[in-house]
Design a protein around this motif. Structure first.
Motif, mmCIF file in Angstrom:
data_model
loop_
_atom_site.group_PDB
_atom_site.id
_atom_site.type_symbol
_atom_site.label_atom_id
_atom_site.label_comp_id
_atom_site.label_asym_id
_atom_site.label_seq_id
_atom_site.Cartn_x
_atom_site.Cartn_y
_atom_site.Cartn_z
ATOM 1 N N SER A 21 -20.614 28.047 -18.627
ATOM 2 C CA SER A 21 -21.658 26.671 -19.923
ATOM 3 C C SER A 21 -23.237 26.038 -19.105
ATOM 4 O O SER A 21 -23.676 26.353 -20.167
ATOM 5 N N ASN B 143 -28.414 21.790 -16.317
ATOM 6 C CA ASN B 143 -27.829 23.224 -17.949
ATOM 7 C C ASN B 143 -29.115 23.846 -17.029
ATOM 8 O O ASN B 143 -29.888 23.963 -16.771
ATOM 9 N N TYR C 53 -16.783 23.267 -15.479
ATOM 10 C CA TYR C 53 -17.734 22.047 -15.900
ATOM 11 C C TYR C 53 -16.938 21.500 -16.680
ATOM 12 O O TYR C 53 -17.153 19.599 -16.593
#
Length: 201
Positions: A167, A189, A110
């Motif tokens: 991430s 996310n 990312y």
């Protein structure tokens, strides 16, 4: 003349009094007799599909029923998963929703995406997202796809998913086979929130 004025005043006062009162409802109960009371609604049952819920309430005094309908932009699907020919399909057992995507979940970085596609660049969206879901821990690939679909603005025939473990970020790619550049990458996310969108060129 005086009697007429006095009668008019009485009528006005009577109407004003009635307007300030809470009227009792007149409804027919199960025995088909007219009843006069304020209903005492009690929960009776609830039915749901993927997009809506209907609650049935019944009056404890007369048995009359009322129905409360609620619709939601957040579906509650019941998935059945099938895998074959390099693709995974989730079919809902309660509606016609079906989602198919490339089975292989690749890794990506990312941080490299943010370095390559910066805020302000053409085809980069970093705010005003349409995904209505609130945070939830440890979402799956299908969860990420469902959320990413709210951001869609292009036509597509293929979905692929990538994941950055470092991430905890999902990349859901929507694209059309044999049509280079016709793609949209939505970054979700690990809690299910949209963070970034990049359009292909």
């Amino acid at each position: 003349m005086k009697k007429t004025v006095a009668l008019s005043l009485v009528l006005i006062l009577l109407v004003s009094c009635l307007a300030s009162c809470n009227f009792l409802e007149y409804d027919k109960g199960n025995n088909d007799n007219t009843t006069e009371h304020t209903h005492d609604w009690k929960f009776k049952s609830q039915t749901s599909d993927c997009w809506s819920t209907t609650v049935t309430q019944a009056c404890s005094k007369c048995g009359m029923e009322q129905f409360l309908h609620g619709n939601s932009v957040l579906p509650h699907h019941s998935w059945v998963e099938e895998t074959g020919d390099g693709k995974t399909t989730f079919d809902c057992t309660r509606c016609e929703e079906s989602i198919t995507f490339v089975s292989e979940i690749r890794e990506f970085d990312y941080a490299n995406v943010l370095e390559q596609y910066k805020i302000g660049d053409a085809g980069v969206i970093h705010e005003n997202f349409k995904n209505p879901y609130v945070e939830r821990e440890d979402i799956s690939a299908i969860d990420a796809i469902i959320r990413a679909k709210f951001e869609l603005t292009i036509e597509y025939d293929t979905i692929s998913v990538s994941h950055d473990k470092a991430s905890d970020m999902w990349c859901v790619s929507f694209w059309t086979l044999d049509l280079p550049g016709a793609c949209q990458d939505v970054y979700i996310n690990g809690k299910g929130l949209t963070c970034y969108i990049v359009y292909g060129e």
